[in-house]
Design an enzyme around this catalytic site. Structure first.
Site, short mmCIF file in Angstrom:
data_model
loop_
_atom_site.label_atom_id
_atom_site.label_comp_id
_atom_site.label_asym_id
_atom_site.label_seq_id
_atom_site.Cartn_x
_atom_site.Cartn_y
_atom_site.Cartn_z
N CYS A 82 0.84 -1.20 0.00
CA CYS A 82 0.00 0.00 0.00
C CYS A 82 0.88 1.26 0.00
O CYS A 82 0.67 2.18 -0.80
CB CYS A 82 -0.92 -0.03 1.22
N CYS A 83 1.90 1.29 0.88
CA CYS A 83 2.82 2.44 0.90
C CYS A 83 3.59 2.54 -0.41
O CYS A 83 3.87 3.64 -0.89
CB CYS A 83 3.81 2.31 2.06
N CYS A 89 7.40 4.16 6.06
CA CYS A 89 6.59 3.87 4.88
C CYS A 89 7.45 3.41 3.70
O CYS A 89 6.93 2.85 2.74
CB CYS A 89 5.76 5.08 4.48
N CYS A 131 -1.42 8.48 7.38
CA CYS A 131 -2.76 8.15 6.89
C CYS A 131 -3.63 7.69 8.07
O CYS A 131 -3.14 7.02 8.98
CB CYS A 131 -2.68 7.01 5.88
N CYS A 153 -3.65 4.04 9.52
CA CYS A 153 -2.39 3.52 10.08
C CYS A 153 -1.82 4.40 11.18
O CYS A 153 -0.63 4.30 11.49
CB CYS A 153 -1.35 3.39 8.96
S1 SF4 Z 1 0.40 4.71 5.65
FE1 SF4 Z 1 -1.13 3.07 5.58
S2 SF4 Z 1 -2.83 3.82 4.30
FE2 SF4 Z 1 -1.05 5.18 3.99
S3 SF4 Z 1 -0.08 4.40 2.17
FE3 SF4 Z 1 0.94 3.40 3.93
S4 SF4 Z 1 -0.18 1.49 4.36
FE4 SF4 Z 1 -1.41 2.76 2.93
#
Ligand code: SF4
Length: 241
Positions: free
Chosen positions: A126-127, A235, A209, A212
Site C-alpha cells: 500500500c505504501c 513507509c 494516513c 495507520c
Molecule cells: S500509511 Fe497506511 S494507508 Fe497510507 S499508504 Fe501506507 S499502508 Fe497505505
C-alpha cells in the site's frame, strides 16, 4: 530567480564533497542549510511534507529563504480531514507553492486490483503504491529533496546526516532539522504563531494516513502510533542509502 547550480546532480557529489558539506553544516541553522541547498540546486530543490509539526517549521523557513518555493505532498487519499484543512491555513500564512502528488491507482482501482483495505493486508505494498512510486516519479527530474526528518524521531533516523546521497531516488537528500529536537520544533511554532495540525493536541505526535495512525500513550516513542501492532516503522520513502 534561482542561481545557476554549480553542482547539479547526485552523481556530481562524490562522497568526500558530501562529507565536507556535512562538516561545514552540521551545526548550522536550517535557514543556512536551505540557502546552501538553493545555491547548489536552485529550483531543482523541492521540499516534501506530510504536514507534521517539523514540516510546518521547515516550510516556514523555506518560505523566508526562497519565497514561492515548491512544496509537494503525497496525497494518498487517506489523510485525516484535519490534515487537508491545515493545507489551506498554511497557504494563507506562508509563501509556498503546493504540488499535490497522486498515486497512479485510485483507492477504488487499488481495491479492485489488490483487495479491500490493502493497508491491513499488505501495508508495505500500500505504501509502495500510494507513496514510494509517486515520490520516485515526482523526483525523477529534480536534483535535491528537502525533508523534515530528525534524529530524535526514532532509532531508524538517529544517524540522519544533513546532506546525503539517496541512491534509490537519485537525488541529494537534505535534512535541515536533523539535529533539532521535538522541543525545538514546538518552541519555534509557538514563537512564530504558526498553524499546526490540531491532532497534535489530541495525542498524535506523528500523523500519517488515518487507517495507520493512532494516538500514543505517555512514555511511548513519538512514532509508536504509526502502523501500531506491526513491525513496520517506516513507509519506505526514507531508506538507508
Ligand atoms: S500509511 Fe497506511 S494507508 Fe497510507 S499508504 Fe501506507 S499502508 Fe497505505
Amino acid at each position: 530567480m534561482a542561481t545557476t547550480p554549480s553542482l547539479s546532480s547526485a552523481s556530481d557529489h562524490p562522497e568526500h564533497s558530501l562529507d565536507q558539506l556535512n562538516r561545514d553544516f552540521e551545526k548550522s541553522a536550517p535557514d543556512q542549510i536551505l540557502r546552501k541547498g538553493h545555491e547548489l540546486f536552485g529550483e531543482k530543490m523541492v521540499l516534501s511534507t506530510g504536514f507534521g509539526a517539523s514540516g510546518v517549521v521547515l516550510m516556514h523557513q523555506l518560505s523566508l529563504v526562497t519565497p514561492g518555493a515548491t512544496v509537494f505532498f503525497l496525497d494518498t487519499g487517506l489523510l485525516f480531514d484535519e490534515t487537508y484543512e491545515l493545507i489551506g491555513r498554511i497557504e494563507q500564512r506562508m509563501n509556498v507553492r503546493f504540488e499535490r502528488v497522486l498515486p497512479e491507482l485510485s483507492l477504488e482501482e487499488q481495491a479492485a486490483e489488490h483487495g479491500e483495505k490493502l493497508w491491513e493486508t499488505q501495508p508495505d505494498l500500500c505504501c509502495e503504491i500510494r507513496k514510494v512510486r509517486p515520490l520516485k516519479a515526482f523526483l525523477s527530474d529534480k536534483e535535491a529533496w528537502i525533508t523534515a526528518i530528525r534524529r530524535d524521531q526514532s532509532p531508524t533516523r538517529k544517524d540522519t546526516p544533513v546532506f546525503q546521497k539517496d541512491s534509490h531516488l537519485g537525488v541529494i537528500k537534505i535534512s535541515p532539522l536533523a539535529t533539532w529536537t521535538e522541543e525545538d520544533i514546538w518552541t519555534y511554532i509557538r514563537l512564530n504563531e504558526l498553524p499546526y495540525n490540531p491532532l497534535h493536541d489530541q495525542g498524535y505526535p506523528s500523523i500519517g494516513c488515518f487507517p495507520c495512525t493512532r494516538p500514543v500513550q505517555d512514555g511511548e516513542d513519538i512514532r509508536a502510533g504509526r502502523w501500531a501492532g506491526s513491525s513496520k516503522t517506516e513507509c519506505g520513502i526514507h531508506k538507508p542509502s
